[in-house]
Design an enzyme around this catalytic site. Structure first.
Site, PDB file in Angstrom:
ATOM      1  N   CYS A  99      36.984  47.093  40.828  1.00  0.00           N
ATOM      2  CA  CYS A  99      38.214  46.368  40.507  1.00  0.00           C
ATOM      3  C   CYS A  99      38.137  45.640  39.171  1.00  0.00           C
ATOM      4  CB  CYS A  99      38.524  45.380  41.623  1.00  0.00           C
ATOM      5  SG  CYS A  99      38.334  46.120  43.239  1.00  0.00           S
TER       6      CYS A  99
ATOM      7  N   HIS B 114      43.613  37.723  39.097  1.00  0.00           N
ATOM      8  CA  HIS B 114      43.201  38.890  39.864  1.00  0.00           C
ATOM      9  C   HIS B 114      44.046  38.915  41.137  1.00  0.00           C
ATOM     10  CE1 HIS B 114      40.681  42.215  40.858  1.00  0.00           C
ATOM     11  NE2 HIS B 114      40.148  41.635  41.918  1.00  0.00           N
TER      12      HIS B 114
ATOM     13  N   GLU C  87      39.175  32.298  43.384  1.00  0.00           N
ATOM     14  CA  GLU C  87      39.753  32.393  42.045  1.00  0.00           C
ATOM     15  C   GLU C  87      40.406  31.066  41.648  1.00  0.00           C
ATOM     16  OE1 GLU C  87      42.462  35.645  41.335  1.00  0.00           O
ATOM     17  OE2 GLU C  87      42.243  35.340  39.171  1.00  0.00           O
TER      18      GLU C  87
ATOM     19  N   LYS D 279      49.892  41.645  41.302  1.00  0.00           N
ATOM     20  CA  LYS D 279      49.561  42.507  42.449  1.00  0.00           C
ATOM     21  C   LYS D 279      50.561  42.294  43.583  1.00  0.00           C
ATOM     22  CE  LYS D 279      44.554  43.191  41.797  1.00  0.00           C
ATOM     23  NZ  LYS D 279      44.247  42.337  40.640  1.00  0.00           N
TER      24      LYS D 279
ATOM     25  N   HIS E 159      47.143  46.562  44.438  1.00  0.00           N
ATOM     26  CA  HIS E 159      45.860  46.474  43.746  1.00  0.00           C
ATOM     27  C   HIS E 159      45.506  47.857  43.194  1.00  0.00           C
ATOM     28  CE1 HIS E 159      41.955  45.567  42.497  1.00  0.00           C
ATOM     29  NE2 HIS E 159      41.485  44.919  43.544  1.00  0.00           N
TER      30      HIS E 159
ATOM     31  N   PHE F 107      34.309  44.167  43.659  1.00  0.00           N
ATOM     32  CA  PHE F 107      33.273  44.339  44.675  1.00  0.00           C
ATOM     33  C   PHE F 107      31.974  44.643  43.938  1.00  0.00           C
ATOM     34  CE2 PHE F 107      35.479  45.871  48.849  1.00  0.00           C
ATOM     35  CZ  PHE F 107      35.855  44.585  49.103  1.00  0.00           C
TER      36      PHE F 107
END
Lengths: 102, 434
Positions: free
Chosen positions: B186, B326, B337, B358, B363, B422
């Site tokens: 990501c 994000h 975040e 998003k 995503h 990730f």
């Protein structure tokens, strides 16, 4: 004469081969003319011949190991410039032989 | 002082529109691109929704050159080709506009699962038929191998190469300079653009096509992320499924698409009279080095990435007028975040509008950061901040200004976009008015 050609899926073999070449090289059917070099004139690269043989397998309903195509080309066009020598007629000859179980 | 790096074009393929203008209009209207999955029969899956790119976004293969390339492309590579070509068109950079050896390509790519649905189906059917033929009901490799070999077009296997999109872009654009693929999940799109910036700063290229692409709306990725418990199951109301920073959120929604920008050395852009959208002013990247799917609870390294980006841009927190978060819509991301932004911006955090696009496009995984940089460019240049839609019941642990539900008129002079992957990779990009 189309009448002399074997039929594949109800259509004459030359027509089937021409359609496959056009699909593989993403060109208009009219561009696939006798004498055209698949590499020089129609933009084929090596991977396209794998695609071509796979689609011939599908159309002719038989298994064609890729090395058989390679051996056919080496034997039939020995010493020639393959960029111009592999033409629709050569592909058709190969297809006829495969169809005849060569 | 080293030369600045200009962003001269941006192209996107997204679930709410392909092309800069269409994407901009979608962001302004706060439209959701999430719907029931159309790519395959999703009946029975715990998650049956995704943000897909469909026929309404036009025939993307029309952007591909040479014409034979399309059949060798994965869906992700096709998205990349379209987005990059759009970006180059916007940059008015013609075929002879740059020395091929000074044109680089950096692509964020590679997601979860197979890259080609047809190939997956062929493999699955060959495995089933092999088991039937052998009669043991077990995975029989020799029989599978024979069936797979008979049925698979060799060119289909090429579509699985992670570096394929970068290679296709090089061929299409005659880009003979540095060519790299970044696969940090990501975080990949953001990192690709950041590394593109570095290529130019190092003097290795004059122009770089940089971005990210992903197409993970396939059964394996949807099931995989479902097993990991990260996907929203809000199947009944797809448009409300992606709800970052909202207390009712239940995971992210897989999206697909691509985003690309044209980056240029300042003097090169000026010499050719290029239209400049913004300066790509800073890039920060760190790694949590903690756990694969958990973020560091104290958000120290995510915060450090933001600090590094600001320092790289020679900016202070007060210079920032917008953050594209994000903002995945998982509880862990949203809280961590928020913490990272507070930690890196200090007292100024409360004054900076932060939104998650998003909420509208889902995503986009390896493409996320690149498309979100395009959204950040739009915020910088089009007079409005994209909203976080579906923010109806704010999580009390998420206490920033998230631009809830409707776009807001604003004209920031500098903005930041963050991505966290990730694996623990954290990255951000900072842009500034030219």
């Amino acid at each position: 004469m189309p009448g002399d050609s074997p039929l594949v899926g109800g259509r004459p073999l030359p027509e089937v081969v021409r359609r496959i070449i056009a699909d593989v090289l993403v060109v208009a059917l009219e561009e696939v003319q006798p004498g055209k070099g698949l590499v020089r004139d129609l933009g084929a690269e090596s991977i396209d011949f794998m695609d071509l043989v796979f689609r011939l397998e599908d159309a002719l309903e038989c298994q064609i190991p890729f090395p058989r195509w390679q051996r056919f080309i080496e034997a039939t066009l020995e010493g020639q410039d393959l960029a111009v020598a592999i033409t629709p007629e050569v592909v058709q000859l190969f297809a006829e032989r495969e169809l005849a179980g060569a | 002082m080293s030369e600045r790096v200009a962003v001269t074009g941006a192209g996107v393929v997204t679930p709410i529109g392909a092309g800069y203008e269409s994407f901009r209009d979608g962001l302004r209207s706060g439209r959701s691109g999430v719907g029931r999955i159309r790519a395959f029969d999703c009946a029975g899956l715990s998650t049956q929704i995704a943000a897909e790119v469909d026929h309404r976004q036009g025939d993307l293969s029309a952007w591909v050159e040479p014409r034979t390339s399309a059949k060798l492309m994965s869906r992700a590579a096709m998205f990349a080709a379209a987005a990059a070509a759009m970006a180059r068109r916007q940059a008015l950079l013609g075929r002879d506009g740059v020395d091929p050896r000074r044109l680089g390509v950096v692509v964020g790519a590679g997601g979860m699962g197979p890259t080609d649905l047809d190939l997956l189906a062929t493999q699955a059917q060959a495995a089933i038929d092999a088991a039937r033929e052998v009669g043991t009901g077990r995975w029989d490799v020799p029989t599978f191998a024979r069936l797979f070999t008979e049925r698979t077009n060799p060119i289909a296997t090429l579509r699985g190469l992670p570096n394929l999109a970068a290679a296709q872009l090089a061929i299409q654009h005659d880009a003979r300079g540095p060519n790299a693929t970044i696969t940090t999940a990501c975080c990949a799109g953001t990192q690709a653009i950041g590394e593109g910036l570095r290529l130019i700063q190092r003097g290795d290229a004059d122009v770089v096509l940089a971005g990210g692409t992903d197409a993970a709306v396939n059964p394996v990725a949807v099931l995989g992320f479902s097993l990991l418990g990260t996907l929203s199951r809000c199947n009944a109301e797809p448009g409300r499924a992606s709800r970052p920073f909202d207390r009712q959120r239940d995971g992210f929604v897989i999206g697909e698409g691509a985003g690309f920008v044209v980056l240029e050395r300042e003097s090169f852009a000026q010499a050719r009279g290029a239209p400049v959208l913004a300066e790509l002013a800073g890039y920060g990247v760190t790694c949590d080095a903690y756990r694969i799917t958990d973020e560091r609870p104290d958000a120290a390294e995510a915060a450090h990435a933001i600090s590094l980006g600001l320092r790289d841009a020679e900016m202070e927190p007060r210079d920032l007028g917008y953050i594209n978060a994000h903002g995945t819509g998982t509880r862990m991301n949203d809280i961590t975040e928020t913490r990272a932004i507070r930690l890196s911006l200090g007292a100024h955090a409360a004054d900076v509008p932060v939104s998650s696009t998003k909420s509208m496009i889902g995503h986009l995984l390896a493409a996320a950061g690149a498309v979100e940089l395009a959204a950040t460019l739009i915020a910088l240049t089009e007079g409005f901040l994209p909203p976080t839609i579906n923010l109806e019941d704010p999580d009390e642990e998420c206490d920033l200004d998230y631009v809830p539900n409707v776009a807001r008129a604003a004209s920031p002079t500098a903005a930041l976009s963050t991505s966290f992957g990730f694996g623990g990779q954290n990255a951000c990009l900072v842009i500034r008015r030219w």
